[in-house]
Write an enzyme that holds these catalytic residues in place. Structure first.
Site, PDB file in Angstrom:
ATOM      1  CD  GLU A 271      39.296   6.384   2.783  1.00 14.31           C
ATOM      2  OE1 GLU A 271      39.513   7.634   2.623  1.00 14.31           O
ATOM      3  OE2 GLU A 271      40.431   4.585   2.554  1.00 14.31           O
ATOM      4  CG  ASP A 344      41.004   3.661  -3.150  1.00  9.63           C
ATOM      5  OD1 ASP A 344      40.376   4.574  -4.138  1.00  9.63           O
ATOM      6  OD2 ASP A 344      41.773   4.219  -2.521  1.00  9.63           O
ATOM      7  CD  GLU A 372      45.013   7.392  -3.767  1.00  9.50           C
ATOM      8  OE1 GLU A 372      44.003   7.937  -4.684  1.00  9.50           O
ATOM      9  OE2 GLU A 372      45.279   6.763  -2.984  1.00  9.50           O
TER      10      GLU A 372
HETATM   11  C1  GCV Z   1      40.062  11.526  -0.721  1.00 12.50           C
HETATM   12  C2  GCV Z   1      41.800   6.392  -1.378  1.00 12.50           C
HETATM   13  C3  GCV Z   1      42.949   8.017  -1.209  1.00 12.50           C
HETATM   14  C4  GCV Z   1      42.382   8.939  -0.293  1.00 12.50           C
HETATM   15  C5  GCV Z   1      40.941   9.573  -0.838  1.00 12.50           C
HETATM   16  C6  GCV Z   1      39.638   7.975  -0.797  1.00 12.50           C
HETATM   17  C7  GCV Z   1      38.410   8.805  -0.608  1.00 12.50           C
HETATM   18  O1  GCV Z   1      41.629   6.230  -0.182  1.00 12.50           O
HETATM   19  O2  GCV Z   1      43.894   7.274  -1.059  1.00 12.50           O
HETATM   20  O3  GCV Z   1      43.037   9.431  -0.017  1.00 12.50           O
HETATM   21  O4  GCV Z   1      40.221  10.279   0.438  1.00 12.50           O
HETATM   22  O5  GCV Z   1      40.244   7.201  -1.531  1.00 12.50           O
HETATM   23  O6  GCV Z   1      37.937   8.584  -2.772  1.00 12.50           O
HETATM   24  O7  GCV Z   1      37.719   9.466  -0.415  1.00 12.50           O
END
Ligand code: GCV
Length: 671
Positions: A271, A344, A372
């Site tokens: 990411e 995720d 989340e």
């Molecule tokens: C900390 C998902 C979440 C992100 C998070 C990522 C990760 O994509 O939406 O906020 O980033 O996971 O676990 O690195």
């Protein structure tokens, strides 16, 4: 419904042993008050023994307790954190351990038995944790915002440290110790390099000093490019000698301040984060660079497997594809930290096929305690069933019975280190987690990290007795509600294997129509559900993306065949015709409708259950939960209407007449 006075609705005063407390949730599950001064003696003194003594002196209501450090073969066999409890609560109790930490955990165990009314007449038990490192991952930023945090700002007041010390640091460490959590990664995996400056390390040291007596070690997330961004080097190439030296020096500086520092957590080439691949190196090169620097101090390196790119390849397959070829190349103080599922933290995913696939590399699991994708701190969703579902999943990696738990806890794959992590749900809100019942998820993570053989039911029972009351009239229905809550959430959000239908970025509320021409396809709901006039679901069979091939036999074949695929995961693995008949006898379309409706009805039942329990709950927490359930019920209807009305545009089939009618219009929802 009976209304209480305004004063009482703010302050529920509990008279227990003459001490009065507000029930604002701040005391979590540690609510025992007594004026009794128990007799406690210890054969050795230390800061940790002092904590154990104080906890018992102020809360234990039984016979004198002896805390004994004894390095015998028997105690050593229980490991650093293990202990035995012996004697009788009526005459005398002895807690024996090889280390002071063992005594602390033994003390909390004794108190838990007392507080849950489960003290036996004769104590004769030996305990040791399943995982050596039981860690919370905080996604807390240095500006005190929390990525995916729903309980206020970060507990760590960086701007005030090291001078001003919040009492919550010690309270946090105490709460963790009471459930066996012994590590805390203080900062976000999307790491700010500044955390490694001396200025911040001194702040980190201050926190570490406060946590130490509670047996909680501090860890940090690091930014892979720190040698460049912080150290001024031309690059952060893991094979560059200057970079190697920079990390060695940095680690030396850390251990000079924090001698028991736990290690690093790294999100690299994921990411948008930098990583070894920026220099044509592998994840193993990157992880080993840091592991080598940490090794002389017994630090560990947790390297995340959460990697995926917007390529044509199914996102669910990518972590496996990147890491399996590197198996065996990692140092023995490296742990590959793998999210429970391949995408995720969805309400339901199959376990990640990486578990067991790395035969010569230590694997640890990462759960998400913060909700989340499960309604933030608004929805009552008890996560122990989700955690257990993954831990108990059979990978078949080393034959039948190779559960994720046994692959990661050292049972089947002897390991130098074993570890388990959960993304924390704490913040600076008074009740720590936002929703009073979200505390149960922190509690459950700790208890399962200690012993993954506990059942969600046992854990809920303990937590309820300690957090609310032991009155069976309360415990029975609330436990039932907690145990049903995760499945209810799956039903009203994403039943039958649907996943990632969330609104873009926020991850709250439905957006199954989500499609942005310029956005990353693998962040969009339509990528995941693939609805069309024929049916819905992601074809991951051999005829589709072939993600099924990443699972060991017989799972590979079971998932591949629509007739044998676990129906809870059907649309994860198959694109299924709307009129396909499921085990229930319903068509897929009808079943989807019934599931969404069932989810809604379950939340309505939770509301009814809770309202009836008003006499058993303090007014303050009663009101908070009541209002949050109201939000959850509204959200459940929103999810049901959005998903059914949207999918109906493809199925063109009627919503069965025996379920609740939509109250929204699709066009309004899309706005
Ligand atoms: C900390 C998902 C979440 C992100 C998070 C990522 C990760 O994509 O939406 O906020 O980033 O996971 O676990 O690195």
């Amino acid at each position: 419904m009976k209304r209480r006075t305004a004063i009482l609705s703010i302050w529920m005063l509990v008279a227990a042993g003459g001490i009065l407390h507000a029930e604002d949730g701040s005391r979590l599950w540690l609510r025992t008050d007594t004026t009794a001064q128990a007799q406690v003696i210890a054969n050795q003194q230390s800061a940790t023994v002092a904590v154990a003594k104080k906890e018992l002196q102020t809360q234990w209501q039984g016979a004198p307790v002896q805390l004994k450090i004894a390095r015998t073969a028997a105690t050593r066999a229980l490991g650093d954190d293990g202990y035995t409890l012996a004697g009788s609560p009526q005459t005398s109790v002895t807690i024996t351990a090889a280390t002071e930490k063992g005594l602390l955990y033994g003390a909390y165990h004794l108190l838990r038995l007392q507080d849950t009314q489960s003290l036996p007449a004769v104590l004769d038990m030996a305990e040791s944790p399943k995982y050596a490192r039981r860690i919370l991952n905080h996604w807390d930023n240095l500006d005190r915002s929390i990525e995916r945090g729903y309980a206020g700002r970060s507990l760590w007041e960086w701007e005030k440290l090291p001078g001003e010390i919040s009492p919550r640091y010690a309270e946090y460490a105490r709460a963790n110790a009471s459930i066996g959590i012994n590590g805390s990664v203080l900062n976000n995996v999307n790491a700010n390099p500044l955390i490694l400056t001396n200025e911040y390390l001194i702040k980190v040291k201050t926190i570490a000093d406060i946590f130490r007596p509670y047996g909680v070690k501090v860890y940090l997330s690091i930014h892979f490019a720190a040698p460049k961004t912080l150290g001024g080097l031309p690059d952060a190439d893991p094979l560059n000698k200057e970079v190697i030296q920079w990390w060695k020096d940095k680690v030396k500086e850390i251990y000079a301040l924090i001698p028991d520092f736990g290690g690093f957590l790294v999100k690299a080439n994921s990411e948008g984060q930098s990583g070894p691949q920026d220099y044509g190196r592998t994840h193993a090169d990157g992880a080993n660079l840091l592991a080598d620097a940490l090794k002389p101090y017994h630090g560990i390196l947790m390297w995340r497997a959460f990697v995926y790119n917007p390529t044509k390849e199914d996102r669910a397959k990518q972590a496996y594809q990147e890491f399996v070829p590197l198996d065996g190349q990692f140092r023995d103080n490296v742990m590959i930290q793998i999210k429970n599922g391949p995408i995720d933290f969805q309400p339901r995913e199959p376990f990640s096929p990486l578990f067991g696939a790395l035969q010569h590399t230590q694997e640890m699991i990462e759960f998400q305690i913060t909700q989340e994708y499960l309604g933030f701190s608004n929805h009552l969703v008890y996560l122990a069933p989700l955690f257990k579902e993954t831990l108990d999943s059979d990978t078949y990696a080393d034959g039948q019975g190779s559960t994720v738990a046994k692959i990661t806890d050292g049972t089947l794959r002897p390991a130098q280190v074993t570890a388990i992590a959960g993304v924390a749900n704490t913040g600076d809100s008074v009740n720590w987690c936002g929703h009073p019942f979200a505390q149960a998820n922190w509690y459950a993570f700790g208890r399962l990290a200690w012993n993954h053989e506990l059942t969600p039911e046992q854990i809920a029972d303990e937590w309820l007795r300690m957090t609310f009351t032991s009155d069976e009239n309360f415990i029975r229905p609330v436990k039932e509600m907690m145990l049903a809550s995760r499945e209810a959430c799956v039903d009203y959000m994403m039943p039958i294997g649907l996943h990632h239908l969330f609104s873009f970025h926020v991850h709250y509320g439905p957006e199954p129509w989500g499609y942005f021409p310029d956005g990353r396809p693998d962040w969009m709901p339509v990528y995941y559900h693939r609805a069309d006039s024929i049916g819905v679901g992601f074809d991951r069979t051999e005829a589709g993306s072939n993600a099924v091939s990443q699972y060991f036999s017989p799972l590979h074949e079971q998932f591949n065949d629509i007739k044998t695929c676990d129906e809870r995961l059907l649309l994860w693995f198959h694109h299924v015709p709307w009129t396909y008949t499921l085990q229930s006898g319903n068509t897929l379309w009808d079943e989807l409708c019934y599931r969404y409706d069932r989810g809604v009805q379950e939340v309505r039942d939770f509301q009814k259950t809770w309202d009836r329990l008003e006499p058993y709950v303090d007014a303050e927490r009663f009101a908070v939960v009541q209002s949050k359930l109201r939000v959850q019920a509204r959200d459940a209807v929103w999810w049901k209407d959005a998903c059914l009305l949207y999918f109906q545009t493809f199925s063109k089939l009627p919503i069965p007449y025996d379920i609740e009618r939509p109250v929204h219009q699709l066009d309004d929802l899309k706005k």
